[in-house]
Design a protein around this motif. Structure first.
Motif, PDB file in Angstrom:
ATOM      1  N   LEU A 199       0.809  -1.071  -0.106  1.00 42.49           N
ATOM      2  CA  LEU A 199       0.143  -0.034   0.203  1.00 42.49           C
ATOM      3  C   LEU A 199       0.807   1.111   0.003  1.00 42.49           C
ATOM      4  CD1 LEU A 199      -2.886  -1.124   2.606  1.00 42.49           C
ATOM      5  CD2 LEU A 199      -2.909  -0.972   0.034  1.00 42.49           C
ATOM      6  N   LYS A 200       2.108   1.181   0.539  1.00 45.28           N
ATOM      7  CA  LYS A 200       2.888   2.476   0.540  1.00 45.28           C
ATOM      8  C   LYS A 200       3.469   2.589  -1.002  1.00 45.28           C
ATOM      9  CE  LYS A 200       4.099   2.585   5.320  1.00 45.28           C
ATOM     10  NZ  LYS A 200       5.256   2.924   6.425  1.00 45.28           N
ATOM     11  N   LYS A 201       4.075   3.854  -0.998  1.00 47.32           N
ATOM     12  CA  LYS A 201       4.493   4.345  -2.314  1.00 47.32           C
ATOM     13  C   LYS A 201       5.775   3.356  -2.796  1.00 47.32           C
ATOM     14  CE  LYS A 201       6.064   8.506  -4.699  1.00 47.32           C
ATOM     15  NZ  LYS A 201       6.555   9.818  -4.548  1.00 47.32           N
ATOM     16  N   THR A 202       6.701   3.371  -1.670  1.00 43.76           N
ATOM     17  CA  THR A 202       7.931   2.492  -2.030  1.00 43.76           C
ATOM     18  C   THR A 202       8.337   1.898  -0.801  1.00 43.76           C
ATOM     19  OG1 THR A 202       9.345   4.300  -1.218  1.00 43.76           O
ATOM     20  CG2 THR A 202       8.931   4.409  -3.550  1.00 43.76           C
ATOM     21  N   TYR A 203       8.883   0.548  -1.011  1.00 42.71           N
ATOM     22  CA  TYR A 203       9.625   0.066   0.245  1.00 42.71           C
ATOM     23  C   TYR A 203      10.686   0.772   0.490  1.00 42.71           C
ATOM     24  CZ  TYR A 203       7.021  -4.398  -1.433  1.00 42.71           C
ATOM     25  OH  TYR A 203       6.130  -5.333  -1.633  1.00 42.71           O
ATOM     26  N   SER A 204      10.822   0.276   1.978  1.00 36.69           N
ATOM     27  CA  SER A 204      12.074   1.259   2.554  1.00 36.69           C
ATOM     28  C   SER A 204      13.390   0.370   2.300  1.00 36.69           C
ATOM     29  CB  SER A 204      11.811   1.361   4.003  1.00 36.69           C
ATOM     30  OG  SER A 204      11.881  -0.041   4.662  1.00 36.69           O
ATOM     31  N   THR A 205      14.662   1.264   2.556  1.00 34.58           N
ATOM     32  CA  THR A 205      15.808   0.688   2.243  1.00 34.58           C
ATOM     33  C   THR A 205      15.986  -0.725   3.279  1.00 34.58           C
ATOM     34  OG1 THR A 205      16.876   2.624   1.833  1.00 34.58           O
ATOM     35  CG2 THR A 205      18.092   0.978   2.628  1.00 34.58           C
ATOM     36  N   VAL A 206      15.304  -0.631   4.473  1.00 36.33           N
ATOM     37  CA  VAL A 206      15.328  -1.733   5.534  1.00 36.33           C
ATOM     38  C   VAL A 206      14.747  -2.861   5.209  1.00 36.33           C
ATOM     39  CG1 VAL A 206      14.956  -2.281   7.870  1.00 36.33           C
ATOM     40  CG2 VAL A 206      15.950  -0.176   7.466  1.00 36.33           C
ATOM     41  N   GLN A 207      13.617  -2.588   4.405  1.00 38.87           N
ATOM     42  CA  GLN A 207      12.608  -3.722   3.898  1.00 38.87           C
ATOM     43  C   GLN A 207      13.168  -4.298   2.794  1.00 38.87           C
ATOM     44  OE1 GLN A 207       9.218  -1.515   3.246  1.00 38.87           O
ATOM     45  NE2 GLN A 207       8.073  -2.362   4.725  1.00 38.87           N
ATOM     46  N   MET A 208      14.159  -3.759   1.814  1.00 42.33           N
ATOM     47  CA  MET A 208      14.916  -4.297   0.865  1.00 42.33           C
ATOM     48  C   MET A 208      15.993  -4.924   1.376  1.00 42.33           C
ATOM     49  SD  MET A 208      13.029  -3.694  -2.054  1.00 42.33           S
ATOM     50  CE  MET A 208      14.151  -4.589  -2.890  1.00 42.33           C
TER      51      MET A 208
ATOM     52  N   ARG B 170      18.781 -10.124   2.394  1.00 43.53           N
ATOM     53  CA  ARG B 170      19.774 -10.332   3.529  1.00 43.53           C
ATOM     54  C   ARG B 170      20.831 -11.628   3.073  1.00 43.53           C
ATOM     55  NH1 ARG B 170      14.978 -11.769   5.409  1.00 43.53           N
ATOM     56  NH2 ARG B 170      14.989 -13.466   6.907  1.00 43.53           N
ATOM     57  N   PHE B 171      20.029 -12.798   2.991  1.00 38.89           N
ATOM     58  CA  PHE B 171      20.658 -13.738   2.682  1.00 38.89           C
ATOM     59  C   PHE B 171      21.523 -13.644   1.314  1.00 38.89           C
ATOM     60  CE2 PHE B 171      17.108 -15.524   5.128  1.00 38.89           C
ATOM     61  CZ  PHE B 171      17.751 -15.406   6.298  1.00 38.89           C
ATOM     62  N   GLU B 172      21.081 -13.334   0.215  1.00 40.49           N
ATOM     63  CA  GLU B 172      21.862 -13.221  -0.943  1.00 40.49           C
ATOM     64  C   GLU B 172      23.113 -12.052  -0.703  1.00 40.49           C
ATOM     65  OE1 GLU B 172      18.475 -13.016  -0.467  1.00 40.49           O
ATOM     66  OE2 GLU B 172      17.869 -14.873  -1.681  1.00 40.49           O
ATOM     67  N   SER B 173      22.735 -11.022  -0.053  1.00 44.09           N
ATOM     68  CA  SER B 173      23.886 -10.146   0.227  1.00 44.09           C
ATOM     69  C   SER B 173      24.967 -10.524   0.991  1.00 44.09           C
ATOM     70  CB  SER B 173      23.448  -8.929   0.861  1.00 44.09           C
ATOM     71  OG  SER B 173      22.051  -8.377  -0.062  1.00 44.09           O
TER      72      SER B 173
ATOM     73  N   THR C  56       6.656 -19.301  -5.024  1.00 45.51           N
ATOM     74  CA  THR C  56       7.714 -19.094  -4.012  1.00 45.51           C
ATOM     75  C   THR C  56       7.035 -18.322  -2.857  1.00 45.51           C
ATOM     76  OG1 THR C  56       7.630 -16.825  -5.064  1.00 45.51           O
ATOM     77  CG2 THR C  56       9.055 -18.500  -6.223  1.00 45.51           C
ATOM     78  N   ALA C  57       5.853 -18.418  -2.767  1.00 48.23           N
ATOM     79  CA  ALA C  57       5.514 -17.538  -1.397  1.00 48.23           C
ATOM     80  C   ALA C  57       5.891 -18.081  -0.213  1.00 48.23           C
ATOM     81  CB  ALA C  57       3.861 -17.708  -1.224  1.00 48.23           C
ATOM     82  N   VAL C  58       6.309 -19.329  -0.018  1.00 49.19           N
ATOM     83  CA  VAL C  58       6.747 -19.731   1.263  1.00 49.19           C
ATOM     84  C   VAL C  58       8.365 -19.428   1.556  1.00 49.19           C
ATOM     85  CG1 VAL C  58       7.093 -21.680   2.621  1.00 49.19           C
ATOM     86  CG2 VAL C  58       5.129 -21.754   1.430  1.00 49.19           C
ATOM     87  N   GLN C  59       9.027 -19.579   0.348  1.00 47.68           N
ATOM     88  CA  GLN C  59      10.492 -19.334   0.440  1.00 47.68           C
ATOM     89  C   GLN C  59      10.984 -17.989   0.370  1.00 47.68           C
ATOM     90  OE1 GLN C  59       8.970 -21.514  -1.957  1.00 47.68           O
ATOM     91  NE2 GLN C  59       9.562 -23.238  -1.496  1.00 47.68           N
ATOM     92  N   HIS C  60      10.114 -17.107  -0.466  1.00 47.73           N
ATOM     93  CA  HIS C  60      10.517 -15.692  -0.924  1.00 47.73           C
ATOM     94  C   HIS C  60       9.322 -14.743  -0.145  1.00 47.73           C
ATOM     95  CE1 HIS C  60      13.797 -17.401  -2.663  1.00 47.73           C
ATOM     96  NE2 HIS C  60      13.153 -17.903  -3.547  1.00 47.73           N
ATOM     97  N   LYS C  61       9.564 -14.131   0.928  1.00 52.96           N
ATOM     98  CA  LYS C  61       8.685 -13.229   1.211  1.00 52.96           C
ATOM     99  C   LYS C  61       9.188 -11.566   1.168  1.00 52.96           C
ATOM    100  CE  LYS C  61       6.673 -16.269   4.450  1.00 52.96           C
ATOM    101  NZ  LYS C  61       6.281 -16.533   5.682  1.00 52.96           N
ATOM    102  N   THR C  62       8.401 -10.647   1.087  1.00 55.06           N
ATOM    103  CA  THR C  62       8.917  -9.226   0.972  1.00 55.06           C
ATOM    104  C   THR C  62       8.997  -8.967   2.434  1.00 55.06           C
ATOM    105  OG1 THR C  62       6.643  -8.702   0.300  1.00 55.06           O
ATOM    106  CG2 THR C  62       8.168  -8.839  -1.490  1.00 55.06           C
ATOM    107  N   ASN C  63       7.984  -7.763   2.586  1.00 55.66           N
ATOM    108  CA  ASN C  63       7.859  -6.985   3.991  1.00 55.66           C
ATOM    109  C   ASN C  63       7.254  -8.160   4.973  1.00 55.66           C
ATOM    110  OD1 ASN C  63       5.714  -6.302   2.328  1.00 55.66           O
ATOM    111  ND2 ASN C  63       5.148  -5.176   4.044  1.00 55.66           N
ATOM    112  N   GLN C  64       6.181  -8.734   4.427  1.00 58.57           N
ATOM    113  CA  GLN C  64       5.323  -9.341   5.528  1.00 58.57           C
ATOM    114  C   GLN C  64       5.803 -10.778   5.863  1.00 58.57           C
ATOM    115  OE1 GLN C  64       5.153  -9.840   2.314  1.00 58.57           O
ATOM    116  NE2 GLN C  64       3.823 -11.251   1.719  1.00 58.57           N
ATOM    117  N   GLU C  65       7.145 -10.675   6.606  1.00 64.76           N
ATOM    118  CA  GLU C  65       7.714 -11.914   7.044  1.00 64.76           C
ATOM    119  C   GLU C  65       6.704 -12.724   7.943  1.00 64.76           C
ATOM    120  OE1 GLU C  65      10.665 -13.309   6.527  1.00 64.76           O
ATOM    121  OE2 GLU C  65      11.063 -11.870   5.050  1.00 64.76           O
ATOM    122  N   TRP C  66       5.787 -12.252   8.689  1.00 63.42           N
ATOM    123  CA  TRP C  66       4.926 -12.973   9.470  1.00 63.42           C
ATOM    124  C   TRP C  66       3.516 -12.935   9.259  1.00 63.42           C
ATOM    125  CZ3 TRP C  66       8.688  -9.241  11.306  1.00 63.42           C
ATOM    126  CH2 TRP C  66       9.876 -10.161  11.619  1.00 63.42           C
TER     127      TRP C  66
END
Length: 350
Positions: free
Chosen positions: A3-12, A17-20, A140-150
């Motif tokens: 719903l927000k305009k952009t994802y935050s840097t923290v969310q991205m 995180r694992f790939e980085s 990929t919903a189970v393996q890869h999530k965006t901001n809604q980890e829970w």
């Protein structure tokens, strides 16, 4: 739907995180090898790597365009479901009456028929959204999530059986449970009910044909939605895109680290201290390049399936509940009798 305009840097950063960390580990290992051991001979020229990078960029762009096309088509389908549902609800209330009946039905019987058709349509939407949320092996919903980890879509917190009970009779409920394709079975029930009302004269024959035409439209919308759900982005394209990206990312240090090492040697005369450490600057630059390519490929990969329940999918639960609220309010039901809209979780509608 986020719903927000952009994802935050923290969310991205959290999403990748694992790939980085993996990219930092790869490049750190290569830089250490070059710095502490004489590996100047181990390098590849930029030209073939640039050709690979160009090819990877093209295939990733193609994948992302295809993924966006699937998302946009899914949104158009459910937008059409919204329009057809509202029209169906209006027609049902307008055309069911005693104008052509030989034996007039009571007001309660007419209202009961209208309510039954409307509720059965809500049951159809409920069954369809549950069908769209069923997991597929390629999703990929189970393996890869965006901001809604829970967070999870409403369909994962309840069962179809529980959600269907309030909208259909016990007899219909038992029959529906015996069917594999429950949305289709509910539309067949709608057609049979309309036929019964036409035979009683409660629906004029022309109006009956109009309502049957709407059921045909609903079958079309359902079929289109099922096509996107059950036919994935071609797996050979998706697999090769993934492999091409990793080939580029894993070969990149063999060209980038020697280049930074060479630049460091060129700085030895004027900046001896910097020249010795310049090779380590390849770590952040490699991480950025690898992160960009991997993230773009992952965006396309996670956007292929617009119904699986991630933050960037079509919010079919919210759409279906919105239609239900509209239909039941126009039946004259009180607000406290109507379920509320699903709440957004972590700025995401499902």
């Amino acid at each position: 739907m986020y719903l927000k305009k952009t994802y935050s840097t923290v969310q991205m950063a959290w999403w990748t995180r694992f790939e980085s960390i993996f990219f930092v580990g790869i490049i750190t290992a290569w830089v250490s090898a070059y710095h502490f051991f004489d590996l100047t001979w181990l390098k590849i020229p930029w030209t073939p790597l640039a050709l690979i990078g160009t090819a990877v960029a093209f295939v990733i762009g193609f994948q992302n365009n295809a993924s966006y096309g699937r998302i946009w088509e899914a949104r158009q389908i459910w937008g059409a479901i919204v329009n057809t549902s509202r029209t169906f609800g209006m027609f049902v209330q307008a055309v069911i009456n005693n104008e052509y009946t030989d034996q007039p039905m009571s007001k309660e019987e007419l209202q009961g028929a209208i309510k039954s058709l409307t509720y059965r349509h809500i049951a159809w939407m409920t069954a369809l959204r549950h069908a769209m949320r069923q997991s597929k092996p390629w999703e990929t919903a189970v393996q890869h999530k965006t901001n809604q980890e829970w967070a999870s879509p409403p369909e994962w917190d309840t069962t179809l059986e529980e959600d269907l009970k309030p909208y259909i009779s016990e007899e219909e409920y038992k029959e529906i449970l015996t069917k594999d394709n429950k949305p289709t079975a509910l539309l067949y029930m709608q057609s049979a009910h309309l036929q019964q009302l036409k035979e009683k004269g409660a629906i004029w024959e022309f109006s009956f044909l109009e309502l049957e035409g709407m059921l045909k439209d609903l079958f079309t919308h359902q079929g289109k939605s099922e096509r996107i759900k059950n036919f994935p982005y071609p797996r050979h394209f998706a697999t090769l895109n993934h492999f091409f990206m990793w080939i580029f990312v894993l070969l990149l240090p063999l060209a980038m680290v020697p280049q930074f090492l060479e630049i460091g040697h060129e700085l030895a005369t004027g900046y001896p201290w910097i020249s010795k450490l310049f090779i380590w600057f390849s770590i952040p630059f490699y991480t950025i390049v690898a992160w960009v390519f991997h993230t773009m490929e992952r965006i396309g990969r996670t956007g292929e399936n617009p119904f699986e329940g991630t933050a960037n999918d079509v919010p079919i639960s919210t759409i279906a509940r919105g239609i239900e609220i509209d239909l039941r309010q126009n039946l004259g039901e009180a607000k406290d009798e109507i379920p509320k809209q699903f709440e957004a979780k972590f700025d995401t509608q499902f």
